[in-house]
Design a protein around this motif. Structure first.
Motif, PDB file in Angstrom:
ATOM      1  N   GLU A 170       0.833  -1.205   0.000  1.00 41.69           N
ATOM      2  CA  GLU A 170       0.000   0.000   0.000  1.00 41.69           C
ATOM      3  C   GLU A 170       0.869   1.257   0.000  1.00 41.69           C
ATOM      4  O   GLU A 170       0.580   2.224  -0.717  1.00 41.69           O
ATOM      5  CB  GLU A 170      -0.925   0.009   1.221  1.00 41.69           C
ATOM      6  CG  GLU A 170      -1.965  -1.099   1.230  1.00 41.69           C
ATOM      7  CD  GLU A 170      -2.963  -0.997   0.085  1.00 41.69           C
ATOM      8  OE1 GLU A 170      -3.193   0.126  -0.421  1.00 41.69           O
ATOM      9  OE2 GLU A 170      -3.495  -2.041  -0.329  1.00 41.69           O
ATOM     10  N   TYR A 171       1.932   1.248   0.793  1.00 39.67           N
ATOM     11  CA  TYR A 171       2.814   2.415   0.823  1.00 39.67           C
ATOM     12  C   TYR A 171       3.515   2.603  -0.521  1.00 39.67           C
ATOM     13  O   TYR A 171       3.727   3.739  -0.966  1.00 39.67           O
ATOM     14  CB  TYR A 171       3.842   2.276   1.944  1.00 39.67           C
ATOM     15  CG  TYR A 171       3.259   2.462   3.319  1.00 39.67           C
ATOM     16  CD1 TYR A 171       2.469   3.577   3.620  1.00 39.67           C
ATOM     17  CD2 TYR A 171       3.483   1.535   4.346  1.00 39.67           C
ATOM     18  CE1 TYR A 171       1.929   3.758   4.881  1.00 39.67           C
ATOM     19  CE2 TYR A 171       2.947   1.716   5.615  1.00 39.67           C
ATOM     20  CZ  TYR A 171       2.164   2.817   5.868  1.00 39.67           C
ATOM     21  OH  TYR A 171       1.621   2.999   7.115  1.00 39.67           O
ATOM     22  N   GLN A 172       3.862   1.504  -1.172  1.00 42.52           N
ATOM     23  CA  GLN A 172       4.531   1.618  -2.470  1.00 42.52           C
ATOM     24  C   GLN A 172       3.611   2.243  -3.514  1.00 42.52           C
ATOM     25  O   GLN A 172       4.060   3.005  -4.383  1.00 42.52           O
ATOM     26  CB  GLN A 172       5.009   0.247  -2.946  1.00 42.52           C
ATOM     27  CG  GLN A 172       5.877   0.304  -4.192  1.00 42.52           C
ATOM     28  CD  GLN A 172       7.116   1.178  -4.001  1.00 42.52           C
ATOM     29  OE1 GLN A 172       7.852   1.024  -3.034  1.00 42.52           O
ATOM     30  NE2 GLN A 172       7.340   2.119  -4.920  1.00 42.52           N
ATOM     31  N   LYS A 173       2.311   1.950  -3.436  1.00 42.01           N
ATOM     32  CA  LYS A 173       1.353   2.587  -4.353  1.00 42.01           C
ATOM     33  C   LYS A 173       1.388   4.108  -4.180  1.00 42.01           C
ATOM     34  O   LYS A 173       1.321   4.855  -5.165  1.00 42.01           O
ATOM     35  CB  LYS A 173      -0.058   2.066  -4.086  1.00 42.01           C
ATOM     36  CG  LYS A 173      -0.284   0.614  -4.473  1.00 42.01           C
ATOM     37  CD  LYS A 173      -1.690   0.162  -4.082  1.00 42.01           C
ATOM     38  CE  LYS A 173      -1.891  -1.323  -4.351  1.00 42.01           C
ATOM     39  NZ  LYS A 173      -3.227  -1.800  -3.890  1.00 42.01           N
ATOM     40  N   CYS A 174       1.495   4.542  -2.934  1.00 40.02           N
ATOM     41  CA  CYS A 174       1.579   5.988  -2.664  1.00 40.02           C
ATOM     42  C   CYS A 174       2.842   6.584  -3.275  1.00 40.02           C
ATOM     43  O   CYS A 174       2.804   7.651  -3.907  1.00 40.02           O
ATOM     44  CB  CYS A 174       1.579   6.248  -1.159  1.00 40.02           C
ATOM     45  SG  CYS A 174       0.094   5.703  -0.293  1.00 40.02           S
ATOM     46  N   ILE A 175       3.957   5.898  -3.087  1.00 38.83           N
ATOM     47  CA  ILE A 175       5.247   6.403  -3.581  1.00 38.83           C
ATOM     48  C   ILE A 175       5.267   6.432  -5.101  1.00 38.83           C
ATOM     49  O   ILE A 175       5.820   7.353  -5.720  1.00 38.83           O
ATOM     50  CB  ILE A 175       6.397   5.543  -3.026  1.00 38.83           C
ATOM     51  CG1 ILE A 175       6.426   5.638  -1.486  1.00 38.83           C
ATOM     52  CG2 ILE A 175       7.739   5.978  -3.614  1.00 38.83           C
ATOM     53  CD1 ILE A 175       7.272   4.577  -0.820  1.00 38.83           C
ATOM     54  N   ASP A 176       4.639   5.423  -5.729  1.00 31.37           N
ATOM     55  CA  ASP A 176       4.583   5.390  -7.193  1.00 31.37           C
ATOM     56  C   ASP A 176       3.822   6.605  -7.737  1.00 31.37           C
ATOM     57  O   ASP A 176       4.152   7.127  -8.803  1.00 31.37           O
ATOM     58  CB  ASP A 176       3.901   4.106  -7.669  1.00 31.37           C
ATOM     59  CG  ASP A 176       4.772   2.869  -7.432  1.00 31.37           C
ATOM     60  OD1 ASP A 176       5.996   3.029  -7.239  1.00 31.37           O
ATOM     61  OD2 ASP A 176       4.216   1.749  -7.438  1.00 31.37           O
ATOM     62  N   ARG A 177       2.792   7.045  -7.006  1.00 30.22           N
ATOM     63  CA  ARG A 177       2.024   8.211  -7.440  1.00 30.22           C
ATOM     64  C   ARG A 177       2.761   9.512  -7.129  1.00 30.22           C
ATOM     65  O   ARG A 177       2.703  10.472  -7.886  1.00 30.22           O
ATOM     66  CB  ARG A 177       0.666   8.251  -6.724  1.00 30.22           C
ATOM     67  CG  ARG A 177      -0.330   7.235  -7.169  1.00 30.22           C
ATOM     68  CD  ARG A 177      -1.716   7.583  -6.613  1.00 30.22           C
ATOM     69  NE  ARG A 177      -2.548   6.398  -6.557  1.00 30.22           N
ATOM     70  CZ  ARG A 177      -2.789   5.691  -5.473  1.00 30.22           C
ATOM     71  NH1 ARG A 177      -2.266   6.065  -4.315  1.00 30.22           N
ATOM     72  NH2 ARG A 177      -3.541   4.621  -5.523  1.00 30.22           N
ATOM     73  N   ASP A 178       3.422   9.541  -5.966  1.00 28.55           N
ATOM     74  CA  ASP A 178       4.043  10.780  -5.487  1.00 28.55           C
ATOM     75  C   ASP A 178       5.349  10.442  -4.774  1.00 28.55           C
ATOM     76  O   ASP A 178       5.348   9.976  -3.633  1.00 28.55           O
ATOM     77  CB  ASP A 178       3.093  11.504  -4.528  1.00 28.55           C
ATOM     78  CG  ASP A 178       3.681  12.790  -3.964  1.00 28.55           C
ATOM     79  OD1 ASP A 178       4.775  13.193  -4.418  1.00 28.55           O
ATOM     80  OD2 ASP A 178       3.068  13.378  -3.053  1.00 28.55           O
ATOM     81  N   VAL A 179       6.454  10.694  -5.454  1.00 21.26           N
ATOM     82  CA  VAL A 179       7.764  10.316  -4.898  1.00 21.26           C
ATOM     83  C   VAL A 179       8.117  11.137  -3.666  1.00 21.26           C
ATOM     84  O   VAL A 179       9.064  10.805  -2.945  1.00 21.26           O
ATOM     85  CB  VAL A 179       8.884  10.468  -5.948  1.00 21.26           C
ATOM     86  CG1 VAL A 179       8.680   9.506  -7.093  1.00 21.26           C
ATOM     87  CG2 VAL A 179       8.963  11.909  -6.450  1.00 21.26           C
TER      88      VAL A 179
END
Length: 360
Positions: free
Chosen positions: A268-277
């Motif tokens: 779930e956290y990686q999905k966030c990072i993929d959208r917004d580094v």
């Protein structure tokens, strides 16, 4: 740091664009103060204010108040709280005596208070920084009453929006003080009251997230799950803005964290990072999950990469404390590694960064 708003009716009761225009006309070297604040150069602000005062460069009442505001903010940022309290003794005499109509030769056709709102907020907040929590709470509740008296008046739409934002700021400050002492019932009442206001989808989702966190803290996991599910509906209203999508994923990750399902939380956290580094919350929490999974090498790599790629966002005390904890767990020579990190921080960090967080 955004520029403190004025409260004068002649400036649309605190409209920021008008305030900036007025200050450009009336306030000595305001743009340089703003630039220094944006860079976190708080010591330079103190120097500039001291020079302006000693050389009598501030000729108008409004200039004195704006410089007072920046000086108090700088002292607060540098954790010189007693000095900031002393700086704000002026407030105790009543900021409302500083009104445009009292100085018609300086401010023709303007009326209302010229006091930046930040001075009222600091006056409420600062006692808690010197061990006087109850005094801070009392002042915040008085400030909330002051704001609601403003909102009870027939204000233009733009002015009402500004005062609504200030109401939200003060209520959130009150919530934070109560939350720090685990006074959950008061927090819940305040949040539920604020949720009933006319809020933007992002503001409502953010507030509901805080509600969910509080529910989790006192063990109501089902209630928190229901609150977080409700946020997903708001995200649909918000047309899928990245900030709201990431809010949903971080909330899901938090539920996984409680269940110790670290693999799902990382996803779930990686999905966030993929959208917004630059989503530092997701980066930090992903690294913690990897640490809980005993993958210290990858957790350190996640943190170090963030400091290298987005230092402006990642360089905060909590982030650095977590990275140093990982160093201590992973390396025998962690003191040397932390010294290297400390040297880098000393070169790039703003004045208010607390270097003791490296625990060197």
């Amino acid at each position: 740091m955004s520029l403190p708003h004025s409260e004068g009716h002649g400036m649309s009761e605190g409209d920021n664009a008008d305030f900036l225009k007025v200050c450009d006309e009336l306030c000595y070297e305001l743009s340089s103060l703003q630039e220094l604040a944006c860079r976190g150069a708080w010591r330079s602000i103190l120097d500039k204010v001291a020079q302006a005062r000693s050389r009598s460069l501030l000729s108008k009442p409004h200039e004195h108040l704006v410089y007072l505001a920046y000086n108090a903010i700088a002292l607060t940022k540098l954790r010189r709280f007693s000095e900031a309290v002393a700086e704000l003794e002026l407030v105790e005499k009543g900021l409302d005596i500083y009104r445009y109509e009292a100085y018609p030769h300086h401010y023709p056709n303007r009326h209302g208070s010229m006091a930046p709102f930040v001075l009222r907020w600091l006056y409420a907040e600062l006692p808690s920084r010197i061990g006087k929590r109850q005094e801070s709470l009392d002042r915040f509740y008085m400030l909330l009453q002051f704001i609601r008296e403003k909102l009870a008046k027939n204000l233009p739409d733009a002015s009402r929006a500004v005062w609504r934002k200030r109401e939200g700021l003060v209520i959130n400050s009150i919530i934070s003080h109560h939350l720090s002492h685990k006074e959950f019932k008061v927090c819940l009442d305040l949040i539920k009251e604020l949720i009933n206001h006319d809020l933007t989808p992002v503001a409502r989702a953010t507030l509901m997230t805080k509600l969910g966190y509080i529910q989790m803290q006192y063990g109501d996991l089902d209630g928190a799950r229901g609150t977080f599910n409700g946020i997903e509906g708001i995200v649909t209203e918000g047309k899928g803005e990245i900030v709201m999508q990431n809010l949903v994923n971080r909330n899901k990750a938090l539920m996984f964290l409680v269940e110790k399902d670290y693999v799902s939380a990382v996803m779930e956290y990686q999905k966030c990072i993929d959208r917004d580094v630059s989503d530092v919350i997701a980066i930090n929490n992903k690294a913690l999950c990897l640490m809980y999974m005993r993958d210290l090498s990858d957790s350190i790599k996640v943190m170090e990469n963030a400091l290298e790629r987005i230092p402006t966002y990642a360089l905060n005390e909590t982030f650095v404390v977590n990275l140093c904890s990982m160093y201590e767990l992973a390396y025998v020579n962690h003191s040397d590694i932390k010294k290297t990190l400390g040297s880098w921080i000393a070169r790039v960090a703003p004045d208010d960064f607390d270097t003791s967080c490296t625990r060197i």
